[in-house]
Design an enzyme around this catalytic site. Structure first.
Site, PDB file in Angstrom:
ATOM      1  N   GLU A   1      39.571  12.217 -10.832  1.00 18.57           N
ATOM      2  CA  GLU A   1      38.705  11.968 -11.984  1.00 18.57           C
ATOM      3  C   GLU A   1      38.063  10.585 -11.869  1.00 18.57           C
ATOM      4  OE1 GLU A   1      38.139  14.594 -13.433  1.00 18.57           O
ATOM      5  OE2 GLU A   1      39.813  15.538 -14.485  1.00 18.57           O
TER       6      GLU A   1
ATOM      7  N   HIS B   1      33.863  14.528 -10.440  1.00 19.78           N
ATOM      8  CA  HIS B   1      35.124  14.533  -9.683  1.00 19.78           C
ATOM      9  C   HIS B   1      35.018  15.370  -8.411  1.00 19.78           C
ATOM     10  CE1 HIS B   1      36.994  18.144 -12.137  1.00 19.78           C
ATOM     11  NE2 HIS B   1      36.417  18.603 -11.052  1.00 19.78           N
TER      12      HIS B   1
ATOM     13  N   ASP C   1      43.948  21.133  -4.081  1.00 16.21           N
ATOM     14  CA  ASP C   1      44.725  20.842  -5.276  1.00 16.21           C
ATOM     15  C   ASP C   1      45.443  22.070  -5.824  1.00 16.21           C
ATOM     16  OD1 ASP C   1      42.285  22.005  -6.021  1.00 16.21           O
ATOM     17  OD2 ASP C   1      41.502  20.132  -6.846  1.00 16.21           O
TER      18      ASP C   1
ATOM     19  N   ASN D   1      31.780  15.846 -14.292  1.00 15.13           N
ATOM     20  CA  ASN D   1      31.998  14.396 -14.433  1.00 15.13           C
ATOM     21  C   ASN D   1      31.992  13.677 -13.079  1.00 15.13           C
ATOM     22  OD1 ASN D   1      34.398  15.178 -13.309  1.00 15.13           O
ATOM     23  ND2 ASN D   1      35.721  14.456 -14.962  1.00 15.13           N
TER      24      ASN D   1
HETATM   25  C1  F6R Z   1      38.768  22.869  -6.967  1.00 13.15           C
HETATM   26  C2  F6R Z   1      38.468  21.449  -7.182  1.00 13.15           C
HETATM   27  C3  F6R Z   1      37.481  20.982  -8.194  1.00 13.15           C
HETATM   28  C4  F6R Z   1      36.283  21.926  -8.368  1.00 13.15           C
HETATM   29  C5  F6R Z   1      35.353  21.400  -9.451  1.00 13.15           C
HETATM   30  C6  F6R Z   1      34.206  22.350  -9.716  1.00 13.15           C
HETATM   31  O1  F6R Z   1      39.728  23.046  -5.966  1.00 13.15           O
HETATM   32  O2  F6R Z   1      39.071  20.634  -6.546  1.00 13.15           O
HETATM   33  O3  F6R Z   1      37.017  19.702  -7.838  1.00 13.15           O
HETATM   34  O4  F6R Z   1      35.595  22.027  -7.151  1.00 13.15           O
HETATM   35  O5  F6R Z   1      36.066  21.210 -10.635  1.00 13.15           O
HETATM   36  O6  F6R Z   1      34.708  23.521 -10.252  1.00 13.15           O
HETATM   37  P1  F6R Z   1      33.803  24.832 -10.398  1.00 13.15           P
HETATM   38  O7  F6R Z   1      33.464  25.253  -9.023  1.00 13.15           O
HETATM   39  O8  F6R Z   1      34.689  25.848 -11.074  1.00 13.15           O
HETATM   40  O9  F6R Z   1      32.632  24.440 -11.197  1.00 13.15           O
END
Ligand code: F6R
Length: 244
Positions: free
Chosen positions: A143, A138, A67, A136
């Site tokens: 989401e 994701h 992303d 959450n």
């Molecule tokens: C990042 C991504 C997100 C993160 C998730 C956890 O490329 O796609 O899904 O993996 O938000 O983020 P952290 O590792 O910062 O807790």
């Protein structure tokens, strides 16, 4: 789904690094799906160390990131392109011609989503997709409620995600509200998936993934439908599963 329990963040990072080094060395032209955020930072440090010690080379690796924020230029320190260069690409022998992070400032974002999908297909598909998990549930920026049939698309970030990611920005107002994200189906088309989870803030999401049903309300739960998933989790992230 194989679940590997480890002590803490450092142990998770080391375990994940040896997992990826083994795949990169075994596959002739490895195609990796990469993630950003706090979770894989330690893993990327370990990979750089492995590279420096001559245990792995990235010269035949191609990578696709999950992303990118909409509206952030490549050279913006909060863009995921910048993150990848800073945390990994600039320190190993990967060719920047072989990496693709979605372009969050493309004039035609819909076309950019199609291009990301097509580039993955043209490369032969992703061999190993690395994932973190949101509090959450994701994966990528898919989401809760995102259809399991989704492909790479422009997504609206949940308030809780904006809040969680505001730690990287000067103020919450600076956090983009949209991102280009691989879809759930894009992720599920990967041949193998490695999900990492560390820390108490992930314990609730992890319990839903491990003990709950497969539901679009918990995007990560879709991974139970994939034949080749490894989850590396530390003790703090396991607390709720353990009933603590
Ligand atoms: C990042 C991504 C997100 C993160 C998730 C956890 O490329 O796609 O899904 O993996 O938000 O983020 P952290 O590792 O910062 O807790």
């Amino acid at each position: 789904m194989e679940v590997i329990r480890v002590k803490d963040y450092d142990a998770m990072s080391k375990e994940a690094a040896s997992f990826l080094v083994e795949r990169i060395n075994r596959l002739k032209n490895p195609i990796l799906g990469l993630a950003t955020g706090s979770t894989p930072e330690g893993l990327y440090k370990c990979l750089i160390e492995e590279y420096k010690q001559g245990n792995v080379s990235f010269k035949d690796v191609k990578s696709f990131n999950l992303d990118e924020y909409v509206g952030l230029e490549k050279n913006d320190p909060n863009s995921y392109y910048y993150f990848m260069k800073d945390k990994l690409f600039d320190h190993v022998d990967i060719s920047l011609d072989h990496v693709r992070v979605p372009n969050g400032v493309a004039t035609d974002l819909q076309q950019e989503c199609v291009d990301h999908e097509e580039a993955i297909k043209a490369a032969g598909g992703i061999d190993v997709q690395l994932l973190g998990i949101g509090a959450n549930g994701h994966i990528g920026f898919n989401e809760p409620g995102t259809p399991f049939t989704s492909k790479t698309q422009v997504v609206d970030l949940e308030e809780s995600t904006i809040q969680a990611n505001s730690r990287f920005f000067n103020s919450i107002e600076e956090v983009p509200t949209q991102a280009v994200s691989m879809g759930i189906e894009t992720i599920m088309n990967s041949k193998e998936i490695l999900l990492l989870a560390s820390g108490a803030s992930k314990a609730g999401a992890l319990a839903k993934l491990i003990n709950g049903d497969v539901t679009e309300d918990v995007p990560a739960s879709v991974l139970k439908n994939h034949p080749n998933v490894t989850v590396i989790v530390d003790e703090a992230a396991f607390a709720v599963v353990d009933g603590k």
